[in-house]
Design an enzyme around this catalytic site. Structure first.
Site, PDB file in Angstrom:
ATOM      1  N   GLY A  46     -23.304  43.756  -1.299  1.00 45.26           N
ATOM      2  CA  GLY A  46     -22.690  44.293  -0.091  1.00 45.26           C
ATOM      3  C   GLY A  46     -21.179  44.308  -0.229  1.00 45.26           C
ATOM      4  O   GLY A  46     -20.607  43.515  -0.980  1.00 45.26           O
ATOM      5  N   GLN A  51     -12.446  44.773   2.467  1.00 49.33           N
ATOM      6  CA  GLN A  51     -12.357  44.129   1.157  1.00 49.33           C
ATOM      7  C   GLN A  51     -11.681  45.008   0.113  1.00 49.33           C
ATOM      8  O   GLN A  51     -11.244  44.511  -0.921  1.00 49.33           O
ATOM      9  CB  GLN A  51     -13.758  43.742   0.648  1.00 49.33           C
ATOM     10  CG  GLN A  51     -14.414  42.637   1.471  1.00 49.33           C
ATOM     11  CD  GLN A  51     -15.772  42.280   0.908  1.00 49.33           C
ATOM     12  OE1 GLN A  51     -16.765  42.907   1.239  1.00 49.33           O
ATOM     13  NE2 GLN A  51     -15.819  41.295   0.028  1.00 49.33           N
ATOM     14  N   CYS A  95     -19.339  35.824  -1.953  1.00 46.89           N
ATOM     15  CA  CYS A  95     -18.580  36.970  -1.459  1.00 46.89           C
ATOM     16  C   CYS A  95     -17.702  37.491  -2.588  1.00 46.89           C
ATOM     17  O   CYS A  95     -17.098  36.697  -3.309  1.00 46.89           O
ATOM     18  CB  CYS A  95     -17.701  36.533  -0.283  1.00 46.89           C
ATOM     19  SG  CYS A  95     -16.719  37.872   0.416  1.00 46.89           S
ATOM     20  N   LEU A  96     -17.652  38.814  -2.738  1.00 50.24           N
ATOM     21  CA  LEU A  96     -16.844  39.393  -3.816  1.00 50.24           C
ATOM     22  C   LEU A  96     -15.354  39.094  -3.622  1.00 50.24           C
ATOM     23  O   LEU A  96     -14.591  39.148  -4.590  1.00 50.24           O
ATOM     24  CB  LEU A  96     -17.074  40.906  -3.910  1.00 50.24           C
ATOM     25  CG  LEU A  96     -18.489  41.326  -4.347  1.00 50.24           C
ATOM     26  CD1 LEU A  96     -18.640  42.844  -4.303  1.00 50.24           C
ATOM     27  CD2 LEU A  96     -18.805  40.795  -5.742  1.00 50.24           C
ATOM     28  N   HIS A 137     -23.296  39.226   7.128  1.00 47.67           N
ATOM     29  CA  HIS A 137     -22.120  38.824   6.349  1.00 47.67           C
ATOM     30  C   HIS A 137     -21.109  39.978   6.296  1.00 47.67           C
ATOM     31  O   HIS A 137     -19.904  39.774   6.507  1.00 47.67           O
ATOM     32  CB  HIS A 137     -22.585  38.425   4.940  1.00 47.67           C
ATOM     33  CG  HIS A 137     -21.502  38.129   3.955  1.00 47.67           C
ATOM     34  ND1 HIS A 137     -21.390  36.920   3.304  1.00 47.67           N
ATOM     35  CD2 HIS A 137     -20.469  38.893   3.483  1.00 47.67           C
ATOM     36  CE1 HIS A 137     -20.334  36.961   2.491  1.00 47.67           C
ATOM     37  NE2 HIS A 137     -19.763  38.146   2.576  1.00 47.67           N
ATOM     38  N   GLU A 138     -21.611  41.195   6.055  1.00 46.30           N
ATOM     39  CA  GLU A 138     -20.706  42.350   5.940  1.00 46.30           C
ATOM     40  C   GLU A 138     -20.114  42.745   7.290  1.00 46.30           C
ATOM     41  O   GLU A 138     -18.929  43.102   7.370  1.00 46.30           O
ATOM     42  CB  GLU A 138     -21.428  43.544   5.297  1.00 46.30           C
ATOM     43  CG  GLU A 138     -21.981  43.300   3.891  1.00 46.30           C
ATOM     44  CD  GLU A 138     -20.977  42.691   2.928  1.00 46.30           C
ATOM     45  OE1 GLU A 138     -19.767  42.933   3.059  1.00 46.30           O
ATOM     46  OE2 GLU A 138     -21.416  41.950   2.032  1.00 46.30           O
ATOM     47  N   HIS A 141     -17.186  40.703   8.093  1.00 47.89           N
ATOM     48  CA  HIS A 141     -15.944  41.175   7.448  1.00 47.89           C
ATOM     49  C   HIS A 141     -15.186  42.145   8.357  1.00 47.89           C
ATOM     50  O   HIS A 141     -13.956  42.159   8.359  1.00 47.89           O
ATOM     51  CB  HIS A 141     -16.251  41.910   6.134  1.00 47.89           C
ATOM     52  CG  HIS A 141     -16.382  41.003   4.940  1.00 47.89           C
ATOM     53  ND1 HIS A 141     -15.346  40.224   4.472  1.00 47.89           N
ATOM     54  CD2 HIS A 141     -17.418  40.775   4.106  1.00 47.89           C
ATOM     55  CE1 HIS A 141     -15.750  39.555   3.399  1.00 47.89           C
ATOM     56  NE2 HIS A 141     -17.006  39.861   3.160  1.00 47.89           N
TER      57      HIS A 141
HETATM   58 NI    NI Z   1     -18.175  39.112   1.601  1.00 43.47          NI
END
Ligand code: NI
Length: 173
Positions: A46, A51, A95-96, A137-138, A141
């Site tokens: 995701g 991000q 998380c990226l 989670h997304e 963000h």
């Molecule tokens: Ni994340």
């Protein structure tokens, strides 16, 4: 399509509340394509627009894990959780924007999410399992919230210090 660079925590752009998308235009389609490519390349399941430094309510995800199963790239514009189950699930999240750090986070096990697709059509779907965790989670963000915000302050500070160090090392390269 091109790969965009992913912001690493701490960064004020990851803490900002994203603006709703008003119109699906060429630039937004390009952003969605780039985000999917960036996500698959990472690899991740995701990615939210903030991000990659874009403060818009847009996320992409694909939580298909089964070996050999066809991918299911999803693009969600202006997503909202419209229903959440009382039952919860604990997943070890990453998380990226917070590379190589993982922690258990408890969230509703099932959620119903509404959004707009790239054709401007309203969509609604119920997610469970990893998909439910990922979409929540997304969406977080888009509100400037990270999974580490669910952790105890000490653990969160420890991870943040590691990320500051990582960014310093990367800047030196
Ligand atoms: Ni994340």
């Amino acid at each position: 399509m091109s790969i965009r660079s992913i912001l690493i925590h701490p960064d004020p752009r990851l803490k900002a509340v994203a603006d709703p998308v008003v119109e699906v235009d060429k630039d937004l389609r390009k952003l969605a394509d780039d985000m999917l490519e960036t996500m698959y390349n990472a690899p991740g399941i995701g990615l939210a627009a903030p991000q990659v430094g874009v403060g818009k309510r847009l996320l992409v995800m694909d939580c298909v894990k089964e070996e050999g199963a066809p991918p299911r790239p999803m693009v969600l514009i202006n997503p909202e959780v419209v229903w959440a189950s009382d039952e919860t699930n604990v997943y070890e999240e990453g998380c990226l924007s917070i590379p190589d750090q993982y922690a258990d986070v408890e969230r509703p096990a099932e959620v119903e999410v509404s959004w707009m697709d790239l054709d401007g059509k309203a969509q609604k779907e119920r997610f469970d399992g990893l998909w439910a965790t990922c979409v929540q989670h997304e969406i977080d963000h888009l509100h400037g919230k990270l999974f580490i915000d669910y952790l105890k302050p000490l653990k969160r500070q420890m991870i943040t210090r590691k990320m500051v160090k990582l960014k310093r090392e990367r800047a030196r390269l």
